[in-house]
Design a protein around this motif. Structure first.
Motif, mmCIF file in Angstrom:
data_model
loop_
_atom_site.group_PDB
_atom_site.id
_atom_site.type_symbol
_atom_site.label_atom_id
_atom_site.label_comp_id
_atom_site.label_asym_id
_atom_site.label_seq_id
_atom_site.Cartn_x
_atom_site.Cartn_y
_atom_site.Cartn_z
ATOM 1 N N MET A 119 -38.654 12.223 65.479
ATOM 2 C CA MET A 119 -38.796 11.179 64.470
ATOM 3 C C MET A 119 -40.262 10.783 64.271
ATOM 4 O O MET A 119 -40.659 10.404 63.168
ATOM 5 N N HIS A 120 -41.089 10.893 65.324
ATOM 6 C CA HIS A 120 -42.500 10.571 65.132
ATOM 7 C C HIS A 120 -43.198 11.661 64.335
ATOM 8 O O HIS A 120 -44.064 11.368 63.494
ATOM 9 N N ALA A 121 -42.844 12.928 64.581
ATOM 10 C CA ALA A 121 -43.426 14.013 63.789
ATOM 11 C C ALA A 121 -43.085 13.834 62.317
ATOM 12 O O ALA A 121 -43.914 14.089 61.435
ATOM 13 N N VAL A 122 -41.863 13.364 62.041
ATOM 14 C CA VAL A 122 -41.465 13.099 60.655
ATOM 15 C C VAL A 122 -42.295 11.944 60.091
ATOM 16 O O VAL A 122 -42.769 11.997 58.948
ATOM 17 N N GLU A 123 -42.487 10.890 60.872
ATOM 18 C CA GLU A 123 -43.319 9.765 60.445
ATOM 19 C C GLU A 123 -44.740 10.238 60.115
ATOM 20 O O GLU A 123 -45.331 9.819 59.111
ATOM 21 N N PHE A 124 -45.286 11.092 60.948
ATOM 22 C CA PHE A 124 -46.609 11.672 60.741
ATOM 23 C C PHE A 124 -46.634 12.423 59.404
ATOM 24 O O PHE A 124 -47.538 12.248 58.576
ATOM 25 N N PHE A 125 -45.621 13.250 59.186
ATOM 26 C CA PHE A 125 -45.521 14.037 57.949
ATOM 27 C C PHE A 125 -45.417 13.124 56.731
ATOM 28 O O PHE A 125 -46.023 13.395 55.680
ATOM 29 N N ASN A 126 -44.662 12.039 56.863
ATOM 30 C CA ASN A 126 -44.536 11.077 55.763
ATOM 31 C C ASN A 126 -45.890 10.500 55.365
ATOM 32 O O ASN A 126 -46.154 10.262 54.178
ATOM 33 N N LEU A 127 -46.767 10.242 56.351
ATOM 34 C CA LEU A 127 -48.086 9.695 56.059
ATOM 35 C C LEU A 127 -48.900 10.627 55.166
ATOM 36 O O LEU A 127 -49.769 10.181 54.408
ATOM 37 N N LEU A 128 -48.611 11.926 55.261
ATOM 38 C CA LEU A 128 -49.308 12.932 54.455
ATOM 39 C C LEU A 128 -48.626 13.156 53.111
ATOM 40 O O LEU A 128 -49.015 14.050 52.358
ATOM 41 N N GLY A 129 -47.613 12.353 52.832
ATOM 42 C CA GLY A 129 -46.888 12.470 51.573
ATOM 43 C C GLY A 129 -45.697 13.385 51.636
ATOM 44 O O GLY A 129 -44.995 13.576 50.624
ATOM 45 N N GLY A 130 -45.438 13.975 52.790
ATOM 46 C CA GLY A 130 -44.355 14.935 52.927
ATOM 47 C C GLY A 130 -43.016 14.292 53.226
ATOM 48 O O GLY A 130 -42.939 13.240 53.859
ATOM 49 N N GLY A 131 -41.935 14.927 52.770
ATOM 50 C CA GLY A 131 -40.591 14.481 53.088
ATOM 51 C C GLY A 131 -40.159 13.209 52.402
ATOM 52 O O GLY A 131 -39.168 12.590 52.814
ATOM 53 N N LEU A 132 -40.846 12.801 51.377
ATOM 54 C CA LEU A 132 -40.542 11.524 50.725
ATOM 55 C C LEU A 132 -39.663 11.680 49.485
ATOM 56 O O LEU A 132 -39.139 10.698 48.970
ATOM 57 N N ARG A 133 -39.522 12.926 48.993
ATOM 58 C CA ARG A 133 -38.672 13.166 47.824
ATOM 59 C C ARG A 133 -38.254 14.623 47.809
ATOM 60 O O ARG A 133 -38.806 15.461 48.527
ATOM 61 N N ASP A 134 -37.273 14.913 47.001
ATOM 62 C CA ASP A 134 -36.821 16.293 46.842
ATOM 63 C C ASP A 134 -37.950 17.151 46.274
ATOM 64 O O ASP A 134 -38.714 16.705 45.405
ATOM 65 N N ALA A 135 -38.039 18.382 46.770
ATOM 66 C CA ALA A 135 -39.137 19.257 46.353
ATOM 67 C C ALA A 135 -39.055 19.664 44.887
ATOM 68 O O ALA A 135 -40.078 19.967 44.266
ATOM 69 N N GLY A 136 -37.853 19.650 44.336
ATOM 70 C CA GLY A 136 -37.675 20.156 42.978
ATOM 71 C C GLY A 136 -37.339 21.635 43.006
ATOM 72 O O GLY A 136 -37.726 22.358 43.929
#
Length: 270
Positions: free
Chosen positions: A211-228
């Motif tokens: 869950m922390h790795a995901v939090e880290f990724f979120n800070l970079l803009g990742g994993g916040l929405r569907d890729a399309g």
């Protein structure tokens, strides 16, 4: 690479007030590799580095106080070690390099990108939180509770004295590490400002929870929405959670690491 009990053969760069030990292997675009705490480039990347050397110029560093790089009167800190790495990249004549770090080396790599973004083209972090609280509580405690006496009964001490120019510095290294790893930090705001592509790799049973790795990724803009459907909403950074990966085996799981690392280092998507 040298994994014997003899002093490794490498070079020294006079950077940031110290003589930094490094080795150069292979040809191609530069990839700076930074090991974890109490390790060396040769020991911690003995499995992974040879595969990377086939396509890259691997620059393996022994961090301040580790391996072939002796302690000086300078206090140890993530920031000063990051300045060492930026200085090495400049010393070697590169405008930029990809920087790869595990654990302690990951923290140094991250600080290199934060403090010297112009020197880092791509950043690869293995088992690296963006804040001290990201580690599991038992990891946070262990980083400051083990004494030099404890380490003398482990392979860590034997590996240190086999290559260190000044083996008697071991007790001081433990003290410096306890201080550095014990200091609280939270680099979330600085992480969110990074512009270069970042690859975050963590094991599913690592020293930090997934869950922390995901939090880290979120800070970079990742994993916040569907890729399309066409990937239009993907960000340059990537996240990989490796099955069966722990803080103690992840560097040696070449079978899991290479399929993730190879396309990222080539500028593509895994």
């Amino acid at each position: 690479m040298t994994t014997s009990s003899q002093q490794p053969e490498g070079k020294y760069a006079a950077v940031n007030g110290i003589n930094l030990y490094y080795e150069v292997h292979g040809t191609g675009e530069p990839l700076v590799m930074l090991h974890g705490g109490f390790g060396t480039f040769a020991t911690m990347y003995s499995a992974l580095a040879p595969a990377l050397m086939e396509t890259r110029q691997v620059i393996g560093v022994d961090l301040y106080g580790h391996g072939g790089t002796v302690l000086t009167e300078r206090p140890m800190s993530f920031e000063s070690m990051a300045d060492d790495i930026a200085g090495l990249i400049e010393y070697l004549g590169f405008e930029q390099a990809d920087v790869f770090g595990f654990s302690l080396g990951g923290a140094v790599a991250l600080q290199t990108a934060i403090r010297h973004p112009e020197r880092v083209s791509r950043l690869i972090l293995i088992s690296t939180p963006c804040k001290r609280a990201g580690w599991h509580p038992e990891m946070q405690e262990g980083m400051t509770s083990n004494s030099a006496t404890f380490f003398r009964n482990t392979p860590i001490y034997g590996a240190y004295v086999s290559v260190a120019p000044k083996p008697d510095d071991f007790d001081r290294l433990v003290s410096e590490m306890n201080h550095t790893l014990g200091d609280d930090y939270d680099w979330s705001a600085q992480v969110a400002a990074l512009k270069m592509p970042v690859l975050i790799i963590s094991g599913d049973s690592d020293g930090l929870p997934p869950m922390h790795a995901v939090e880290f990724f979120n800070l970079l803009g990742g994993g916040l929405r569907d890729a399309g459907w066409d990937g239009a909403n993907m960000v340059p950074s990537q996240l990989a959670i490796l099955p069966g990966g722990t803080h103690y085996n992840i560097n040696f799981r070449v079978d899991l690491l290479l399929p993730v690392l190879t396309p990222f280092l080539a500028g593509g998507k895994a």
